[in-house]
Enzyme design. Structure first.
Site, PDB file in Angstrom:
ATOM      1  N   GLU A 101      17.396   7.648 -11.931  1.00  0.00           N
ATOM      2  CA  GLU A 101      17.420   8.759 -10.978  1.00  0.00           C
ATOM      3  C   GLU A 101      18.858   9.069 -10.562  1.00  0.00           C
ATOM      4  O   GLU A 101      19.662   8.167 -10.348  1.00  0.00           O
ATOM      5  CB  GLU A 101      16.591   8.393  -9.741  1.00  0.00           C
ATOM      6  CG  GLU A 101      16.522   9.517  -8.702  1.00  0.00           C
ATOM      7  CD  GLU A 101      15.734   9.145  -7.451  1.00  0.00           C
ATOM      8  OE1 GLU A 101      15.253  10.063  -6.782  1.00  0.00           O
ATOM      9  OE2 GLU A 101      15.604   7.933  -7.169  1.00  0.00           O
ATOM     10  N   CYS A 113      10.934   8.195  -8.529  1.00  0.00           N
ATOM     11  CA  CYS A 113      11.152   7.298  -7.394  1.00  0.00           C
ATOM     12  C   CYS A 113      10.019   7.323  -6.369  1.00  0.00           C
ATOM     13  O   CYS A 113       8.954   6.768  -6.613  1.00  0.00           O
ATOM     14  CB  CYS A 113      12.507   7.604  -6.757  1.00  0.00           C
ATOM     15  SG  CYS A 113      13.177   6.225  -5.772  1.00  0.00           S
ATOM     16  N   LYS A 154      10.923  16.432  -8.452  1.00  0.00           N
ATOM     17  CA  LYS A 154      10.367  15.418  -7.545  1.00  0.00           C
ATOM     18  C   LYS A 154       9.435  16.052  -6.520  1.00  0.00           C
ATOM     19  O   LYS A 154       9.824  16.961  -5.785  1.00  0.00           O
ATOM     20  CB  LYS A 154      11.517  14.682  -6.860  1.00  0.00           C
ATOM     21  CG  LYS A 154      11.108  13.437  -6.076  1.00  0.00           C
ATOM     22  CD  LYS A 154      12.355  12.704  -5.599  1.00  0.00           C
ATOM     23  CE  LYS A 154      12.062  11.377  -4.954  1.00  0.00           C
ATOM     24  NZ  LYS A 154      13.299  10.657  -4.574  1.00  0.00           N
TER      25      LYS A 154
END
Length: 278
Positions: free
Chosen positions: A43, A154, A113
């Site tokens: 990331e 994440c 995301k």
């Protein structure tokens, strides 16, 4: 579709110089491509993980030195690449975005995301991605000759519904570019990766930046791959390194036959539905 292929997770050190980050990533991709079919970056690998810097480092997909470099690396190495994530400008907003490349260097998928990392653990860590980032609104599963690959970034891994929907769409490998920190990492990184693999009976590949104790945000490291039974196949330490892991897709139907979790769901009592958001 292949029964077996090899993935490489590049746990790279991230610095403030974007050019140096790109050069470091290209070197790792070049090394990994000769020994793997799929290369995975962490990331926010082209910039420090710092909210104030995301707009400064952000690039548009159509005009990106970062993505152009990765595209060329995919072509040179004849390899699939999940290019971790970078800050992306799109329609006047900034996203935390992962781009997936095929061996000809074409972008075959983008995941922005979905769940922004807005947390406050008193006395430990406070972080708020939403100060500069916008949340994505798509569930991402990319069909490749290797297998169907789901992508989450994440904090997305904490939301089981998202990964279950990927599994229901046929994902056999879920890739997680992530940068857990020294508070959340020791507590939750490995348990989350293992339980998502077990719940969905898929392979999980989670790539972290290397740990830099001098950084403003210190990543946990410990990139790893877990199989559908929940076994950690390989785990990195905290320094910069590449780990290589063979993926045996024949495990998935075997385990799903032995322990038919997806088949035994009570959809007469509960359902999980994907909604389309424009």
């Amino acid at each position: 579709m292949k029964d077996n292929f090899k993935v490489a997770l590049c746990q790279m050190k991230v610095v403030e110089d974007k050019g140096e980050n790109i050069a470091r990533a290209l070197a790792m991709i070049s090394e990994a491509a000769s020994q793997s079919d799929l290369v995975i970056l962490p990331e926010m690998w082209n910039c420090p993980y710092q909210t104030s810097l995301f707009p400064e480092y952000a690039e548009e997909m159509e005009d990106s030195i970062t993505l152009d470099a990765v595209s060329e690396a995919a072509k040179q190495g004849s390899v699939y690449i999940v290019a971790g994530s970078i800050p992306e400008k799109h329609n006047g907003k900034v996203y935390n975005s992962s781009f997936i490349f095929n061996p000809p260097g074409e972008i075959i998928g983008v995941h922005r995301k979905v769940h922004l990392f807005d947390i406050d653990v008193p006395g430990e860590i406070s972080f708020k991605e939403s100060t500069t980032l916008t949340a994505g609104n798509q569930i991402t599963v990319v069909d490749t000759p290797l297998c169907k690959i789901g992508i989450c970034i994440c904090y997305d891994i904490r939301f089981s519904e998202l990964l279950r929907l990927m599994a229901l769409e046929g994902a056999q490998l879920i890739v997680v570019p992530g940068a857990f920190n020294l508070t959340t990492g020791p507590a939750h990184w490995k348990p989350l990766i293992r339980v998502r693999a077990v719940d969905n009976q898929v392979f999980m590949a989670a790539a972290s930046p290397a740990r830099d104790p001098d950084a403003t945000y210190v990543a946990y490291g410990h990139s790893m791959v877990c199989d559908p039974w929940g076994t950690v196949l390989k785990e990195a330490g905290t320094d910069e390194e590449i780990i290589y892991i063979p993926i045996d897709l024949k495990m998935i139907p075997k385990i799903r036959q032995e322990l038919p979790l997806l088949k035994n769901r009570r959809t007469d009592l509960y359902q999980l539905k994907k909604k389309k958001i424009d």
